[in-house]
Design a protein around this motif. Sequence first.
Motif: not given
Length: 162
Positions: A13-14, A17-21, A49-52, A57-59
């Motif tokens: 998540f961290l 978040f940072g990369m997408v921001l 974009a963060f949700i996508v 990333d997770l799956f």
Amino acid sequence: MPTNKKESLQFGFLMCFGMVLVMTIYNFYLHGTIHEMTFMEGVLNFLIAFIVAFILDLFIVGPTAKKVAFKLTARTSKKLYKILAISISMVIGMAALMSMFGLVTMSLHSGFHVETVVTDYLTIFGSNFILALPLQLVVMGPLVRFLFTKFIQSPGAASATV
């Protein structure tokens, strides 16, 4: 770094978040839309974009990147090599898939031009990769690992392997 599923989610998540921001702001600037949209439009674009990216990333990208990285570093016990292999694999996978996302969203806003899809994709991928790799290796990777070990990871788990 993460030693269990909960920590893995928090770390992801961290990092995401940072990369997408940063990548969202970079792409707004690169395409000249940073001054054309309202703050709320920017936030909405970032959230989508963060949700996508987090789902990818997770799956898809995370598990695949770890498999590739662990195969590449199977003959070494150096933690740095494993971290670099995972980071580079993640950047390649995320830049490739998020560039497709960027191409689709760009096409929704400005129209779809079939004759330039491959060229547009390669241009988007190249411009994203050029920033994402050093951002991951030099800024976000070390920053998120520091924040994670300092504030999130349980004491005693910091000595665990990747």
